[in-house]
Scaffold this active site. Structure first.
Site, PDB file in Angstrom:
ATOM      1  CG  ASN A  90     -53.653   8.116 -33.422  1.00  0.00           C
ATOM      2  OD1 ASN A  90     -53.374   7.302 -32.534  1.00  0.00           O
ATOM      3  ND2 ASN A  90     -54.735   8.853 -33.390  1.00  0.00           N
ATOM      4  CG  HIS A 120     -40.235  -5.442 -54.530  1.00  0.00           C
ATOM      5  ND1 HIS A 120     -39.003  -5.791 -54.045  1.00  0.00           N
ATOM      6  CD2 HIS A 120     -41.026  -5.255 -53.457  1.00  0.00           C
ATOM      7  CE1 HIS A 120     -39.045  -5.835 -52.726  1.00  0.00           C
ATOM      8  NE2 HIS A 120     -40.258  -5.513 -52.336  1.00  0.00           N
ATOM      9  CB  ALA A 166     -60.060   7.512 -43.436  1.00  0.00           C
ATOM     10  CB  THR A 171     -50.645   6.102 -57.051  1.00  0.00           C
ATOM     11  OG1 THR A 171     -51.764   6.724 -57.693  1.00  0.00           O
ATOM     12  CG2 THR A 171     -51.119   4.860 -56.311  1.00  0.00           C
ATOM     13  NE  ARG A 189     -64.692  19.770 -49.432  1.00  0.00           N
ATOM     14  CZ  ARG A 189     -64.256  20.667 -48.547  1.00  0.00           C
ATOM     15  NH1 ARG A 189     -63.849  21.863 -48.927  1.00  0.00           N
ATOM     16  NH2 ARG A 189     -64.223  20.375 -47.253  1.00  0.00           N
TER      17      ARG A 189
HETATM   18  C1  LIG Z   1     -54.456  12.577 -36.380  1.00  0.00           C
HETATM   19  C2  LIG Z   1     -55.519  11.568 -36.260  1.00  0.00           C
HETATM   20  O1  LIG Z   1     -55.434  10.663 -35.491  1.00  0.00           O
HETATM   21  S1  LIG Z   1     -56.881  11.696 -37.291  1.00  0.00           S
HETATM   22  C3  LIG Z   1     -58.065  10.552 -36.649  1.00  0.00           C
HETATM   23  C4  LIG Z   1     -58.500   9.598 -37.681  1.00  0.00           C
HETATM   24  N1  LIG Z   1     -59.595  10.182 -38.414  1.00  0.00           N
HETATM   25  C5  LIG Z   1     -59.728   9.947 -39.711  1.00  0.00           C
HETATM   26  O2  LIG Z   1     -58.966   9.226 -40.329  1.00  0.00           O
HETATM   27  C6  LIG Z   1     -60.866  10.649 -40.355  1.00  0.00           C
HETATM   28  C7  LIG Z   1     -60.408  11.274 -41.683  1.00  0.00           C
HETATM   29  N2  LIG Z   1     -61.522  11.995 -42.296  1.00  0.00           N
HETATM   30  C8  LIG Z   1     -61.964  11.719 -43.541  1.00  0.00           C
HETATM   31  O3  LIG Z   1     -61.484  10.831 -44.250  1.00  0.00           O
HETATM   32  C9  LIG Z   1     -63.107  12.597 -44.021  1.00  0.00           C
HETATM   33  O4  LIG Z   1     -63.925  11.801 -44.877  1.00  0.00           O
HETATM   34  C10 LIG Z   1     -62.648  13.874 -44.765  1.00  0.00           C
HETATM   35  C11 LIG Z   1     -61.852  14.772 -43.816  1.00  0.00           C
HETATM   36  C12 LIG Z   1     -61.802  13.545 -45.983  1.00  0.00           C
HETATM   37  C13 LIG Z   1     -63.947  14.576 -45.155  1.00  0.00           C
HETATM   38  O5  LIG Z   1     -63.697  15.710 -45.922  1.00  0.00           O
HETATM   39  P1  LIG Z   1     -64.926  16.562 -46.526  1.00  0.00           P
HETATM   40  O6  LIG Z   1     -64.425  17.488 -47.551  1.00  0.00           O
HETATM   41  O7  LIG Z   1     -65.695  17.098 -45.392  1.00  0.00           O
HETATM   42  O8  LIG Z   1     -65.675  15.431 -47.284  1.00  0.00           O
HETATM   43  P2  LIG Z   1     -67.208  15.155 -47.457  1.00  0.00           P
HETATM   44  O9  LIG Z   1     -67.643  14.293 -46.324  1.00  0.00           O
HETATM   45  O10 LIG Z   1     -67.947  16.423 -47.739  1.00  0.00           O
HETATM   46  O11 LIG Z   1     -67.132  14.285 -48.787  1.00  0.00           O
HETATM   47  C14 LIG Z   1     -66.812  14.832 -50.040  1.00  0.00           C
HETATM   48  C15 LIG Z   1     -66.766  13.679 -51.019  1.00  0.00           C
HETATM   49  O12 LIG Z   1     -65.569  12.922 -50.782  1.00  0.00           O
HETATM   50  C16 LIG Z   1     -65.892  11.564 -50.468  1.00  0.00           C
HETATM   51  N3  LIG Z   1     -64.996  11.113 -49.405  1.00  0.00           N
HETATM   52  C17 LIG Z   1     -64.790  11.685 -48.205  1.00  0.00           C
HETATM   53  N4  LIG Z   1     -63.905  10.985 -47.513  1.00  0.00           N
HETATM   54  C18 LIG Z   1     -63.523   9.948 -48.290  1.00  0.00           C
HETATM   55  C19 LIG Z   1     -62.613   8.884 -48.107  1.00  0.00           C
HETATM   56  N5  LIG Z   1     -61.928   8.751 -46.984  1.00  0.00           N
HETATM   57  N6  LIG Z   1     -62.457   8.010 -49.131  1.00  0.00           N
HETATM   58  C20 LIG Z   1     -63.172   8.143 -50.281  1.00  0.00           C
HETATM   59  N7  LIG Z   1     -64.047   9.138 -50.502  1.00  0.00           N
HETATM   60  C21 LIG Z   1     -64.221  10.032 -49.510  1.00  0.00           C
HETATM   61  C22 LIG Z   1     -67.341  11.621 -49.974  1.00  0.00           C
HETATM   62  O13 LIG Z   1     -67.980  10.392 -50.138  1.00  0.00           O
HETATM   63  C23 LIG Z   1     -67.910  12.701 -50.851  1.00  0.00           C
HETATM   64  O14 LIG Z   1     -68.184  12.182 -52.132  1.00  0.00           O
HETATM   65  P3  LIG Z   1     -69.571  12.573 -52.889  1.00  0.00           P
HETATM   66  O15 LIG Z   1     -69.478  14.068 -53.106  1.00  0.00           O
HETATM   67  O16 LIG Z   1     -69.492  11.763 -54.150  1.00  0.00           O
HETATM   68  O17 LIG Z   1     -70.649  12.191 -51.951  1.00  0.00           O
END
Ligand SMILES: CC(=O)SCCNC(=O)CCNC(=O)[C@H](O)C(C)(C)COP(=O)(O)OP(=O)(O)OC[C@H]1O[C@@H](n2cnc3c(N)ncnc32)[C@H](O)[C@@H]1OP(=O)(O)O
Length: 207
Positions: A90, A120, A166, A171, A189
């Site tokens: 993207n 660096h 996201a 690291t 997980r």
């Molecule tokens: C190709 C493209 O253009 S993609 C389009 C852009 N889209 C994006 O960037 C969206 C990306 N999606 C994400 O980041 C989502 O949060 C995913 C895919 C990581 C979610 O994955 P899942 O396993 O379903 O996570 P779920 O929502 O169940 O969360 C599990 C734990 O991880 C944490 N978590 C999930 N995402 C994040 C994140 N980005 N940063 C930090 N913690 C996170 C949650 O808070 C949760 O913690 P908890 O158990 O303490 O409450």
């Protein structure tokens, strides 16, 4: 004493993972040449896929089939980047490819992903007076998905099919088949067949 002629160039030092200076004229010109190509790439008409494909293939070390990199795309040299097949990136993918960057088949990048092989010294004098820089290779294995605004640091490998949440800053290496997220990025997980069922239950098929 006569100067030795077999001293490695700054380019050779850079790609060998040794200290180098990015202000070296050869490196500076190589980056300028890349910027000219990317300027053309990033200002193509949205419908002009053919020109973008040609420019990308001329720039990268190698590129498989079915690659779609949304403009704007930025990198330092291009010839250190290998893309597999079926890659989608993207907007605003930035790759500092001072060391090799290897992207496997079917990798997805959300908007504003940064892949930074370069770094660096921590020491101020080495960083500013000596102007040292170094770079370590980055590998994103097949089928990985990096969410929006992910930053991948020097020397990291992201395992096959893993999902990086996201905003994560990666690291350390991430194993295959996991969801990992956070700053710093840690495994949340494993990915299992239950993910498929849960997705279908929530959103159904696309018909
Ligand atoms: C190709 C493209 O253009 S993609 C389009 C852009 N889209 C994006 O960037 C969206 C990306 N999606 C994400 O980041 C989502 O949060 C995913 C895919 C990581 C979610 O994955 P899942 O396993 O379903 O996570 P779920 O929502 O169940 O969360 C599990 C734990 O991880 C944490 N978590 C999930 N995402 C994040 C994140 N980005 N940063 C930090 N913690 C996170 C949650 O808070 C949760 O913690 P908890 O158990 O303490 O409450």
């Amino acid at each position: 004493m006569p100067m030795s002629t077999d001293e490695p160039t700054q380019w050779q030092r850079m790609v060998a993972g040794r200290s180098y200076r990015s202000t070296d004229p050869e490196l500076t010109e190589a980056r300028a040449a890349t910027k000219r190509i990317l300027h053309e790439y990033n200002t193509t008409h949205p419908d002009d896929e053919a020109t973008r494909d040609r420019l990308l293939r001329g720039l990268l070390k190698s590129a498989g089939e079915m690659i779609w990199i949304e403009p704007p795309f930025r990198c330092d040299y291009g010839n250190q980047i290998t893309f597999g097949n079926g890659i989608f990136a993207n907007y605003d993918l930035s790759i500092l490819d001072c060391a090799p960057v290897t992207i496997g088949d079917m990798v997805l990048f959300g908007p504003r992903v940064t892949i930074a092989t370069a770094s660096h010294p921590i020491d101020f004098v080495q960083r500013t007076g000596d102007m040292y820089e170094y770079a370590e290779p980055i590998t994103i294995e097949e089928g990985a998905w990096l969410g929006a605004h992910v930053v991948v640091g020097p020397g990291v490998t992201i395992g096959a099919r893993s999902v990086i949440g996201a905003g994560s800053i990666v690291t350390r290496d991430i194993p295959p088949d996991v969801v990992a997220a956070g700053v710093p990025c840690k495994v949340v997980r494993e990915i299992t067949e239950q993910d498929r069922d849960a997705y279908l239950a929530a959103y159904g098929t696309a018909g």
